[in-house]
Design a protein around this motif. Structure first.
Motif, mmCIF file in Angstrom:
data_model
loop_
_atom_site.group_PDB
_atom_site.id
_atom_site.type_symbol
_atom_site.label_atom_id
_atom_site.label_comp_id
_atom_site.label_asym_id
_atom_site.label_seq_id
_atom_site.Cartn_x
_atom_site.Cartn_y
_atom_site.Cartn_z
ATOM 1 N N LEU A 318 0.814 -1.207 0.000
ATOM 2 C CA LEU A 318 0.000 0.000 0.000
ATOM 3 C C LEU A 318 0.849 1.259 0.000
ATOM 4 C CD1 LEU A 318 -2.903 0.970 -0.013
ATOM 5 C CD2 LEU A 318 -2.853 0.947 2.503
ATOM 6 N N ALA A 319 2.028 1.208 0.624
ATOM 7 C CA ALA A 319 2.892 2.391 0.696
ATOM 8 C C ALA A 319 3.407 2.822 -0.677
ATOM 9 C CB ALA A 319 4.067 2.123 1.634
ATOM 10 N N LEU A 320 3.257 1.985 -1.691
ATOM 11 C CA LEU A 320 3.671 2.383 -3.036
ATOM 12 C C LEU A 320 2.882 3.588 -3.543
ATOM 13 C CD1 LEU A 320 4.080 -1.034 -4.901
ATOM 14 C CD2 LEU A 320 5.896 0.478 -4.119
ATOM 15 N N THR A 321 1.726 3.854 -2.946
ATOM 16 C CA THR A 321 0.891 4.957 -3.430
ATOM 17 C C THR A 321 1.115 6.263 -2.668
ATOM 18 O OG1 THR A 321 -0.976 4.389 -1.972
ATOM 19 C CG2 THR A 321 -0.898 3.334 -4.139
ATOM 20 N N THR A 322 2.113 6.310 -1.793
ATOM 21 C CA THR A 322 2.294 7.503 -0.959
ATOM 22 C C THR A 322 2.590 8.764 -1.766
ATOM 23 O OG1 THR A 322 4.621 6.892 -0.637
ATOM 24 C CG2 THR A 322 3.059 6.231 1.076
ATOM 25 N N LEU A 323 3.187 8.628 -2.939
ATOM 26 C CA LEU A 323 3.576 9.798 -3.732
ATOM 27 C C LEU A 323 2.574 10.129 -4.832
ATOM 28 C CD1 LEU A 323 7.407 9.050 -4.077
ATOM 29 C CD2 LEU A 323 6.215 10.335 -2.283
ATOM 30 N N VAL A 324 1.595 9.278 -5.048
ATOM 31 C CA VAL A 324 0.608 9.526 -6.105
ATOM 32 C C VAL A 324 -0.774 9.880 -5.555
ATOM 33 C CG1 VAL A 324 1.736 8.221 -7.943
ATOM 34 C CG2 VAL A 324 0.236 7.013 -6.342
ATOM 35 N N ARG A 325 -1.197 9.192 -4.503
ATOM 36 C CA ARG A 325 -2.551 9.352 -3.977
ATOM 37 C C ARG A 325 -2.882 10.790 -3.538
ATOM 38 N NH1 ARG A 325 -5.845 5.322 -2.501
ATOM 39 N NH2 ARG A 325 -4.116 3.835 -2.412
ATOM 40 N N PRO A 326 -1.927 11.542 -2.951
ATOM 41 C CA PRO A 326 -2.275 12.900 -2.517
ATOM 42 C C PRO A 326 -2.836 13.789 -3.620
ATOM 43 C CG PRO A 326 -0.223 12.227 -1.489
ATOM 44 C CD PRO A 326 -0.570 11.168 -2.496
ATOM 45 N N TYR A 327 -2.427 13.564 -4.869
ATOM 46 C CA TYR A 327 -2.864 14.448 -5.955
ATOM 47 C C TYR A 327 -4.214 14.034 -6.525
ATOM 48 C CZ TYR A 327 1.873 15.751 -5.094
ATOM 49 O OH TYR A 327 3.019 16.135 -4.452
ATOM 50 N N ASN A 328 -4.692 12.841 -6.173
ATOM 51 C CA ASN A 328 -6.101 12.529 -6.415
ATOM 52 C C ASN A 328 -6.953 13.327 -5.450
ATOM 53 O OD1 ASN A 328 -4.632 9.703 -7.114
ATOM 54 N ND2 ASN A 328 -6.448 9.974 -8.394
ATOM 55 N N LEU A 329 -6.512 13.415 -4.210
ATOM 56 C CA LEU A 329 -7.263 14.172 -3.211
ATOM 57 C C LEU A 329 -7.366 15.640 -3.613
ATOM 58 C CD1 LEU A 329 -8.571 13.771 -0.330
ATOM 59 C CD2 LEU A 329 -6.490 14.852 0.539
ATOM 60 N N SER A 330 -6.272 16.215 -4.078
ATOM 61 C CA SER A 330 -6.261 17.644 -4.411
ATOM 62 C C SER A 330 -6.836 17.942 -5.787
ATOM 63 C CB SER A 330 -4.835 18.186 -4.330
ATOM 64 O OG SER A 330 -4.024 17.655 -5.369
ATOM 65 N N GLY A 331 -6.855 16.955 -6.676
ATOM 66 C CA GLY A 331 -7.420 17.142 -8.014
ATOM 67 C C GLY A 331 -6.478 17.730 -9.038
ATOM 68 N N HIS A 332 -5.184 17.886 -8.688
ATOM 69 C CA HIS A 332 -4.228 18.448 -9.644
ATOM 70 C C HIS A 332 -3.835 17.412 -10.698
ATOM 71 C CE1 HIS A 332 -3.797 21.196 -6.201
ATOM 72 N NE2 HIS A 332 -3.466 22.100 -7.104
ATOM 73 N N PRO A 333 -3.516 17.850 -11.924
ATOM 74 C CA PRO A 333 -3.062 16.894 -12.938
ATOM 75 C C PRO A 333 -1.672 16.374 -12.594
ATOM 76 C CG PRO A 333 -2.753 19.138 -13.732
ATOM 77 C CD PRO A 333 -3.487 19.252 -12.421
ATOM 78 N N ALA A 334 -1.430 15.118 -12.942
ATOM 79 C CA ALA A 334 -0.132 14.504 -12.655
ATOM 80 C C ALA A 334 0.213 13.526 -13.770
ATOM 81 C CB ALA A 334 -0.155 13.780 -11.309
ATOM 82 N N LEU A 335 1.430 13.625 -14.260
ATOM 83 C CA LEU A 335 1.908 12.796 -15.376
ATOM 84 C C LEU A 335 3.143 12.030 -14.945
ATOM 85 C CD1 LEU A 335 2.233 13.941 -19.075
ATOM 86 C CD2 LEU A 335 4.106 12.706 -17.984
ATOM 87 N N THR A 336 3.214 10.751 -15.298
ATOM 88 C CA THR A 336 4.411 9.963 -15.023
ATOM 89 C C THR A 336 5.104 9.605 -16.331
ATOM 90 O OG1 THR A 336 5.326 7.994 -13.922
ATOM 91 C CG2 THR A 336 3.189 7.746 -14.980
ATOM 92 N N LEU A 337 6.438 9.668 -16.284
ATOM 93 C CA LEU A 337 7.279 9.428 -17.453
ATOM 94 C C LEU A 337 8.389 8.459 -17.053
ATOM 95 C CD1 LEU A 337 7.779 10.631 -20.394
ATOM 96 C CD2 LEU A 337 9.461 12.111 -19.281
#
Length: 380
Positions: A318-337
């Motif tokens: 579950l800790a794998l999502t610590t750096l991605v999940r916060p931006y679902n909460l805030s609604g900001h766009p996020a791109l991974t490369l």
């Protein structure tokens, strides 16, 4: 195992695209990777994103497998199938949009659609070594995506290049400006997130990719990341139990999803109220940082994708999502490369977070980084 649960061809002779099996395609059942929904009636109409793709002449080539009910992050699904992670077959493909990421990574299709409620596009994209975009919340229609109601979930694309992300967004988000999303040499202010809890080799890989692209950076802080991660968990638990709790108790769900849903049932309205207070505070904090810089950069995942065998044996991820999940909460766009990691054959994910509505800026910056990595130096 193939990333597809069903193959067919619908549409014109334009670009080929695969669709996650939580998005309606008229005439085909939407099963969401679940035995509990295996007798679902075919969808009566297309999801909005599907209709837009077909109207633009794109060719839909099938539905992709996923973590059951989009409520898991390993991508393991013994009913609908666990797709192979092409860049590391002994490691998890990531979830929940596992099949869409794996199909792109394997070259079965260049572009695919997924959904992202707590990292479900960015995580599998990072695991499989492809690009993925969680758009600004609300920018891409969710009509016809499941669950029907969510304050976190976004429909977005995977692709084998940033250009593929841009091409898909130009169709599924009618107000998306493709010309703005293609790098024009503009100067950007890059904020590199400080004190990230991640494998030092991945942190170094992110910084190295920025240097190769010729970016200078400034350090930025987000002290609310931990609280936002926990609040995001509360919201997704509350909303997923409301959507799918009725499926528990019949013996039709995978054990991990059944257990997670039953645990989610303990989330109360006052838990949600506290989470909403965190949402407001964290959103304001991210907005404030993005007033000073054009983009926040950090790793997508804190480590490389874990071994399938370890996860099947019970390792918690579950800790794998610590750096991605916060931006679902805030609604900001996020791109991974995908970016190379020194002395490791597996690529890691570099994550870009931008202002709401600034999806095009993320694509332009990512394009420059992508070209620099390909050329071994500063992008021209």
């Amino acid at each position: 195992m193939t990333a597809f649960v069903s193959r067919f061809c619908v549409g014109g002779d334009g670009p080929a695209i695969a669709i996650k099996d939580s998005i309606d395609i008229a005439g085909y059942p939407t099963v969401a990777g679940s035995r509990a929904l295996r007798h679902a009636a075919p969808a009566a109409e297309h999801a909005d994103v599907v209709a837009r793709l077909l109207d633009a002449g794109w060719s839909i080539v099938g539905k992709t497998t996923m973590h059951e009910l989009a409520f898991g992050i390993s991508g393991i699904n013994d009913f609908a199938g666990t797709p192979v992670n092409a860049q590391a077959p002994d490691r998890i493909p990531g979830g929940s949009s596992s099949g869409s990421a794996a199909a792109v990574a394997a070259g079965e299709v260049r572009i695919a659609l997924g959904t992202d409620t707590g990292g479900s596009i960015r995580m599998p994209a990072a695991c499989c070594g492809v690009a993925g975009l969680k758009p600004t919340f609300g920018r891409v229609s969710r009509r016809g995506a499941h669950p029907a109601r969510s304050s976190l979930d976004c429909v977005g694309p995977f692709a084998d290049s940033v250009d593929g992300i841009v091409a898909a967004m130009a169709v599924i988000a009618p107000d998306f400006d493709a010309s703005q999303a293609r790098d024009s040499g503009k100067t950007f202010r890059i904020g590199l997130l400080d004190d990230v809890l991640a494998d030092p080799a991945i942190v170094d890989a992110v910084a190295s990719a920025l240097r190769k692209a010729g970016f200078t950076t400034q350090r930025v802080r987000l002290d609310g990341m931990g609280a936002a991660y926990q609040a995001g968990m509360q919201v997704i638990n509350f909303e997923t139990w409301a959507a799918f709790g009725h499926l528990t108790g019949a013996g039709a769900l995978q054990p991990d999803v059944e257990q997670r849903l039953l645990a989610a049932s303990a989330t109360r309205r006052d838990d949600l109220d506290r989470a909403e207070a965190v949402r407001r505070a964290f959103t304001a904090q991210v907005d404030a940082v993005l007033y000073e810089v054009d983009v926040i950069v950090l790793p997508t995942l804190p480590e490389l994708p874990p071994l399938l065998s370890a996860v099947r044996e019970g390792r918690s991820i579950l800790a794998l999502t610590t750096l991605v999940r916060p931006y679902n909460l805030s609604g900001h766009p996020a791109l991974t490369l995908p970016v190379p990691v020194a002395d490791v054959p597996i690529k890691a994910g570099l994550q870009l977070v931008g202002r709401k509505g600034g999806d095009e800026t993320l694509c332009a910056i990512a394009s420059r980084i992508e070209r620099a990595i390909a050329s071994g130096g500063v992008a021209q």
